[in-house]
Write a protein that holds these residues in place. Structure first.
Motif, PDB file in Angstrom:
ATOM      1  N   ARG A  33       4.654   5.666   5.427  1.00 54.62           N
ATOM      2  CA  ARG A  33       4.824   5.570   6.880  1.00 54.62           C
ATOM      3  C   ARG A  33       5.939   4.604   7.267  1.00 54.62           C
ATOM      4  O   ARG A  33       6.127   4.303   8.428  1.00 54.62           O
ATOM      5  N   ASP A  34       6.671   4.090   6.275  1.00 52.87           N
ATOM      6  CA  ASP A  34       7.789   3.173   6.501  1.00 52.87           C
ATOM      7  C   ASP A  34       7.334   1.859   7.136  1.00 52.87           C
ATOM      8  O   ASP A  34       8.022   1.289   7.986  1.00 52.87           O
ATOM      9  N   ILE A  35       6.138   1.387   6.721  1.00 51.89           N
ATOM     10  CA  ILE A  35       5.602   0.110   7.183  1.00 51.89           C
ATOM     11  C   ILE A  35       5.773  -0.911   6.060  1.00 51.89           C
ATOM     12  O   ILE A  35       5.443  -0.635   4.909  1.00 51.89           O
ATOM     13  N   SER A  36       6.279  -2.065   6.399  1.00 60.70           N
ATOM     14  CA  SER A  36       6.501  -3.112   5.409  1.00 60.70           C
ATOM     15  C   SER A  36       5.465  -4.222   5.576  1.00 60.70           C
ATOM     16  O   SER A  36       5.555  -5.024   6.503  1.00 60.70           O
ATOM     17  N   CYS A  37       4.472  -4.223   4.696  1.00 63.56           N
ATOM     18  CA  CYS A  37       3.445  -5.260   4.713  1.00 63.56           C
ATOM     19  C   CYS A  37       3.086  -5.595   3.268  1.00 63.56           C
ATOM     20  O   CYS A  37       2.465  -4.800   2.568  1.00 63.56           O
ATOM     21  N   VAL A  38       3.501  -6.753   2.822  1.00 63.55           N
ATOM     22  CA  VAL A  38       3.283  -7.177   1.443  1.00 63.55           C
ATOM     23  C   VAL A  38       1.962  -7.913   1.346  1.00 63.55           C
ATOM     24  O   VAL A  38       1.570  -8.650   2.248  1.00 63.55           O
ATOM     25  N   GLY A  39       1.273  -7.704   0.220  1.00 65.86           N
ATOM     26  CA  GLY A  39       0.015  -8.387  -0.020  1.00 65.86           C
ATOM     27  C   GLY A  39       0.008  -9.077  -1.374  1.00 65.86           C
ATOM     28  O   GLY A  39       0.780  -8.726  -2.267  1.00 65.86           O
ATOM     29  N   LEU A  72      -4.785 -10.047  -0.179  1.00 64.21           N
ATOM     30  CA  LEU A  72      -4.530 -10.837   1.019  1.00 64.21           C
ATOM     31  C   LEU A  72      -3.210 -10.325   1.593  1.00 64.21           C
ATOM     32  O   LEU A  72      -2.153 -10.473   0.983  1.00 64.21           O
ATOM     33  N   TRP A  73      -3.293  -9.684   2.771  1.00 59.79           N
ATOM     34  CA  TRP A  73      -2.121  -9.058   3.382  1.00 59.79           C
ATOM     35  C   TRP A  73      -1.394 -10.016   4.321  1.00 59.79           C
ATOM     36  O   TRP A  73      -2.008 -10.869   4.925  1.00 59.79           O
ATOM     37  N   SER A  74      -0.114  -9.786   4.462  1.00 58.74           N
ATOM     38  CA  SER A  74       0.704 -10.590   5.378  1.00 58.74           C
ATOM     39  C   SER A  74       0.689  -9.959   6.765  1.00 58.74           C
ATOM     40  O   SER A  74       1.722  -9.760   7.383  1.00 58.74           O
ATOM     41  N   SER A  75      -0.508  -9.635   7.237  1.00 54.31           N
ATOM     42  CA  SER A  75      -0.683  -8.997   8.531  1.00 54.31           C
ATOM     43  C   SER A  75      -1.819  -9.676   9.279  1.00 54.31           C
ATOM     44  O   SER A  75      -2.850  -9.980   8.695  1.00 54.31           O
ATOM     45  N   MET A  76      -1.656  -9.897  10.571  1.00 57.78           N
ATOM     46  CA  MET A  76      -2.691 -10.538  11.380  1.00 57.78           C
ATOM     47  C   MET A  76      -3.891  -9.607  11.584  1.00 57.78           C
ATOM     48  O   MET A  76      -5.020 -10.050  11.685  1.00 57.78           O
ATOM     49  N   SER A  77      -3.677  -8.326  11.606  1.00 59.63           N
ATOM     50  CA  SER A  77      -4.752  -7.384  11.932  1.00 59.63           C
ATOM     51  C   SER A  77      -5.718  -7.111  10.778  1.00 59.63           C
ATOM     52  O   SER A  77      -6.864  -6.787  11.006  1.00 59.63           O
ATOM     53  N   SER A  78      -5.262  -7.230   9.550  1.00 59.85           N
ATOM     54  CA  SER A  78      -6.118  -6.928   8.394  1.00 59.85           C
ATOM     55  C   SER A  78      -5.759  -7.849   7.237  1.00 59.85           C
ATOM     56  O   SER A  78      -5.131  -7.440   6.272  1.00 59.85           O
ATOM     57  N   PRO A  79      -6.150  -9.113   7.331  1.00 62.67           N
ATOM     58  CA  PRO A  79      -5.664 -10.103   6.381  1.00 62.67           C
ATOM     59  C   PRO A  79      -6.174  -9.983   4.955  1.00 62.67           C
ATOM     60  O   PRO A  79      -5.508 -10.413   4.037  1.00 62.67           O
ATOM     61  N   ILE A  80      -7.363  -9.410   4.716  1.00 64.71           N
ATOM     62  CA  ILE A  80      -7.880  -9.348   3.353  1.00 64.71           C
ATOM     63  C   ILE A  80      -8.798  -8.144   3.204  1.00 64.71           C
ATOM     64  O   ILE A  80      -9.505  -7.767   4.128  1.00 64.71           O
ATOM     65  N   GLY A  81      -8.745  -7.501   2.031  1.00 60.40           N
ATOM     66  CA  GLY A  81      -9.609  -6.354   1.791  1.00 60.40           C
ATOM     67  C   GLY A  81      -9.474  -5.841   0.368  1.00 60.40           C
ATOM     68  O   GLY A  81      -8.566  -6.225  -0.364  1.00 60.40           O
ATOM     69  N   TRP A  82     -10.420  -4.983   0.007  1.00 60.02           N
ATOM     70  CA  TRP A  82     -10.436  -4.367  -1.322  1.00 60.02           C
ATOM     71  C   TRP A  82      -9.720  -3.027  -1.286  1.00 60.02           C
ATOM     72  O   TRP A  82      -9.943  -2.222  -0.384  1.00 60.02           O
ATOM     73  N   ALA A 128       0.862  -1.185   0.000  1.00 56.44           N
ATOM     74  CA  ALA A 128       0.000   0.000   0.000  1.00 56.44           C
ATOM     75  C   ALA A 128       0.899   1.236   0.000  1.00 56.44           C
ATOM     76  O   ALA A 128       1.858   1.319   0.777  1.00 56.44           O
ATOM     77  N   LEU A 129       0.609   2.188  -0.872  1.00 53.75           N
ATOM     78  CA  LEU A 129       1.425   3.393  -0.944  1.00 53.75           C
ATOM     79  C   LEU A 129       1.437   4.150   0.382  1.00 53.75           C
ATOM     80  O   LEU A 129       2.464   4.701   0.775  1.00 53.75           O
ATOM     81  N   TYR A 130       0.306   4.161   1.071  1.00 45.07           N
ATOM     82  CA  TYR A 130       0.236   4.847   2.374  1.00 45.07           C
ATOM     83  C   TYR A 130       1.173   4.183   3.385  1.00 45.07           C
ATOM     84  O   TYR A 130       1.849   4.861   4.158  1.00 45.07           O
ATOM     85  N   ASP A 131       1.244   2.862   3.371  1.00 42.56           N
ATOM     86  CA  ASP A 131       2.166   2.162   4.274  1.00 42.56           C
ATOM     87  C   ASP A 131       3.608   2.490   3.931  1.00 42.56           C
ATOM     88  O   ASP A 131       4.443   2.674   4.813  1.00 42.56           O
TER      89      ASP A 131
END
Length: 78
Positions: free
Chosen positions: A21-27, A40-50, A15-18
């Motif tokens: 903010r220097d956050i590394s989360c690949v989807g 499908l994100w590689s994060s426990m808090s928000s695993p899938i979304g549009w 995500a460009l916003y991430d």
């Protein structure tokens, strides 16, 4: 990845916003519909979304896309 650079099914994205903010989360792009991608994100808090395609950056294109890119690159450099 589409010829325009927009994400398509099978691409790995961030995500460009991430990124700002220097956050590394690949989807992984699982589905596309119009201007949106189901990720499908590689994060426990928000695993899938549009997400809007314009809010995503491809970090690794799907295998088929990479082959197309290499073929085009070889054609242009020879």
């Amino acid at each position: 990845m589409k010829d325009s650079g927009a994400p398509s099914i099978g691409d790995l994205v961030i995500a460009l916003y991430d990124e700002l903010r220097d956050i590394s989360c690949v989807g992984l792009v699982m589905e596309t519909k119009g201007i949106e991608c189901k990720v499908l994100w590689s994060s426990m808090s928000s695993p899938i979304g549009w997400w809007q395609r314009s809010k995503l950056k491809v970090v690794s294109p799907a295998a088929g896309s990479l082959e197309k890119f290499n073929a085009l690159n070889n054609h242009l450099t020879t």
